[in-house]
Scaffold this active site. Structure first.
Site, short mmCIF file in Angstrom:
data_model
loop_
_atom_site.label_atom_id
_atom_site.label_comp_id
_atom_site.label_asym_id
_atom_site.label_seq_id
_atom_site.Cartn_x
_atom_site.Cartn_y
_atom_site.Cartn_z
CE1 TYR A 17 1.65 -31.10 22.57
CE2 TYR A 17 1.57 -29.92 20.48
CZ TYR A 17 2.23 -30.77 21.36
OH TYR A 17 3.46 -31.27 21.02
CE LYS A 64 7.74 -5.16 1.68
NZ LYS A 64 7.44 -3.78 2.04
C1 LIG Z 1 6.37 -3.35 1.33
C2 LIG Z 1 6.29 -2.06 0.64
C3 LIG Z 1 5.42 -1.89 -0.44
C4 LIG Z 1 4.45 -2.94 -0.90
O1 LIG Z 1 3.28 -2.87 -0.12
P1 LIG Z 1 2.06 -3.83 -0.43
O2 LIG Z 1 1.01 -3.39 0.52
O3 LIG Z 1 2.53 -5.22 -0.14
O4 LIG Z 1 1.71 -3.64 -1.85
C5 LIG Z 1 5.48 -0.69 -1.12
N1 LIG Z 1 6.31 0.29 -0.74
C6 LIG Z 1 7.14 0.16 0.32
C7 LIG Z 1 8.01 1.30 0.69
C8 LIG Z 1 7.16 -1.00 1.04
O5 LIG Z 1 7.97 -1.11 2.10
#
Ligand SMILES: *Cc1c(COP(=O)(O)O)cnc(C)c1O
Length: 394
Positions: free
Chosen positions: A274, A46
C-alpha cells in the site's frame, strides 16, 4: 523437539501464524525477579498476561488451580498472588479454576463491589465510602491505594486523613502506590518513595502491623540493587521480558511465527504494498508472510522491521498490511511454507520484544499486548533453539 503444547491447539492453527510461548523462560524470569526484589511477587496478569494468555501464565508459574493439570516443575515458588485490571479478567481465571489470590489493581465502582466479593477478588480501594461499603458487605481482604504522583488512582498521599476512620473500622491487608517513571528517573522515584512513607506514617496508628506494603513495578525492581522495600513487589512487563531483558538477564518469552505464503521477483523501480512506500533498486526477491497488524505485527514496523528467516535477518519492505507482511529475501534461499520469526529467537539470533519495539518506535507494552489479537498461542515447556523450516504439526 518441542514438548507437547500445554493446551491442545488445533492443527490448522499452524497453517498461518502463531505465537510460541516459552514457559520455561517465563519461570526463569519470575525467579530472577523474585531474587532481585527479595520479596514475594504479585504478578500482573492483566490484559491476558500482556498478550501471552493469563491462564497459561498463572498455571506455569505455580498459582494454585482446582486441578493440577499443567502443574509446573517441583520447586517452582508460587507467586504471592496475581493482579488483574477488571472483574471480567478475574472471572475468567476463577472459571478456569484459579484459587490463587487475585488483586484488582484498577479502582472499582461501588456497584461492582458485590461481584468482587463473589469472585474473592481483593479490590484496590481508596474512597472512605467504598471502604465502608466493603465492610458492610464483609467483602474480605482489600488493598489501600495511595497516589503519590501518578495522578491516576488512589488516595493522594497528603490527604490520607480522609480514610483514617474507614481504615480503622476495617484494616486493609495491603497498602500500595504506583510509580510513574521508576525506569526513567531516579529522583521522581525517590520523591514518590518519600510520599509513600509519609502516607504510611500518617496512618501508622490505624494500619495493622502485619500489613503488606508494595510499591515496585518492573521499573522499580530494576532501579534498586538492594531489593524492593516492603513485603511484596508487583512485576508485569519484566516477567514477559518486554523490558530490562539485558539488565536483569531475562529470557525472551514470546516468538511470533508466520509462514512464507508467496514469493516473487520485483524489478527495478517497482513498488511493494500500500502507498508504494518502498521501491526496488535492481531485481529483488520478496516473500509474503502470513501475519500483519491484525496479528500484532504493528504497522509502525513498515519499512523498519526485521524478520528472521533460516536464522538470517531480512528487512520488512513496504507497509505492513492487516494480514500480510513482505520481506526482502534476495539473499536468503527459502520456499513456500517456510517459517519466519517476526519476534523472538531463531537459531543463534533473537529479535527481542524490546528490539522490535525500538525498530518500530513502539512501546514494548503495546507490542506485547497486541499479540493477543488473532494468533493462537502455543505453549512449550522448552523451546528448541532453532525453528525447523517447515513446522510439523504435533
Ligand atoms: C500494570 C501494573 C503494574 C505492572 O507494571 P509493569 O511496568 O508492567 O511492571 C504494577 N502495578 C500496577 C498497579 C499496575 O497497574
Amino acid at each position: 523437539m518441542a514438548s507437547p503444547a500445554i493446551y491442545p491447539t488445533p492443527p490448522h492453527a499452524f497453517d498461518r501464524a502463531w505465537l510460541d510461548v516459552d514457559l520455561d523462560a517465563l519461570r526463569w524470569n519470575a525467579a530472577a525477579l523474585r531474587t532481585r526484589a527479595g520479596v514475594p511477587l504479585l504478578l500482573l496478569v492483566k490484559a491476558n498476561s500482556y498478550g501471552l494468555g493469563a491462564e497459561a501464565v498463572c498455571r506455569a508459574l505455580g498459582v494454585p488451580f482446582a486441578d493440577d493439570r499443567y502443574a509446573p516443575p517441583v520447586g517452582t515458588e508460587a507467586p504471592w498472588g496475581v493482579g488483574v485490571a477488571s472483574l471480567d479478567e478475574a472471572e475468567s481465571l476463577r472459571r478456569a479454576g484459579c484459587q490463587g489470590r487475585i488483586v484488582c489493581c484498577t479502582p472499582l465502582l461501588a456497584t461492582e463491589l458485590p461481584r468482587a466479593k463473589h469472585l474473592a477478588v481483593r479490590p484496590a480501594l481508596h474512597r472512605a465510602e467504598d471502604i465502608d461499603a466493603w465492610r458492610a458487605l464483609a467483602g474480605g481482604p482489600y488493598h489501600l491505594a495511595i497516589d503519590t504522583g501518578m495522578a491516576r488512582a488512589g488516595m493522594r498521599w497528603d490527604t490520607v486523613e480522609a480514610v483514617r476512620e474507614a481504615v480503622r473500622a476495617v484494616p486493609p491487608e495491603g497498602v500500595f502506590t504506583h510509580f510513574h517513571s521508576a525506569d526513567e528517573s531516579l529522583p521522581s522515584r525517590i520523591e514518590q518513595d518519600e510520599r509513600f512513607e509519609e502516607a504510611l506514617a500518617r496512618l501508622a496508628d490505624v494500619l495493622p502491623p502485619d500489613i503488606l506494603r508494595h510499591r515496585d513495578n518492573s521499573g522499580g525492581i530494576e532501579s534498586r540493587t538492594g531489593g524492593s522495600p516492603g513485603e511484596l513487589a508487583r512485576a508485569g512487563i519484566a516477567l514477559y521480558a518486554g523490558l530490562f531483558a539485558e539488565a536483569l538477564q531475562l529470557k525472551q518469552t514470546v516468538h511470533l511465527r508466520a509462514r512464507v505464503v508467496d514469493l516473487r521477483e520485483v524489478h527495478d523501480g517497482e513498488s511493494v504494498s500500500y502507498g508504494a512506500t518502498w521501491t526496488a533498486r535492481g531485481t529483488r526477491r520478496i516473500a509474503t508472510l502470513t501475519a500483519g497488524y491484525a496479528d500484532g505485527y504493528r504497522r509502525h514496523l513498515s519499512n523498519a522491521g526485521q524478520v528472521l528467516l533460516h536464522g538470517r535477518r531480512c528487512p520488512v519492505v513496504g507497509r505492513v498490511t492487516m494480514d500480510m507482511t513482505m520481506i526482502d529475501v534476495t539473499d536468503v534461499p527459502c520456499a513456500l511454507g517456510d517459517v519466519a520469526t517476526m519476534i523472538g529467537r531463531d537459531g543463534s539470533d533473537c529479535l527481542t520484544t524490546e528490539a522490535v519495539a525500538t525498530l518500530g518506535g513502539l512501546s514494548p507494552y503495546e507490542l506485547l499486548v497486541g499479540l493477543a489479537l488473532r494468533v493462537p498461542a502455543v505453549y512449550h515447556d522448552q523451546l528448541p533453539a532453532s525453528y525447523p523450516s517447515v513446522h510439523s504439526v504435533p
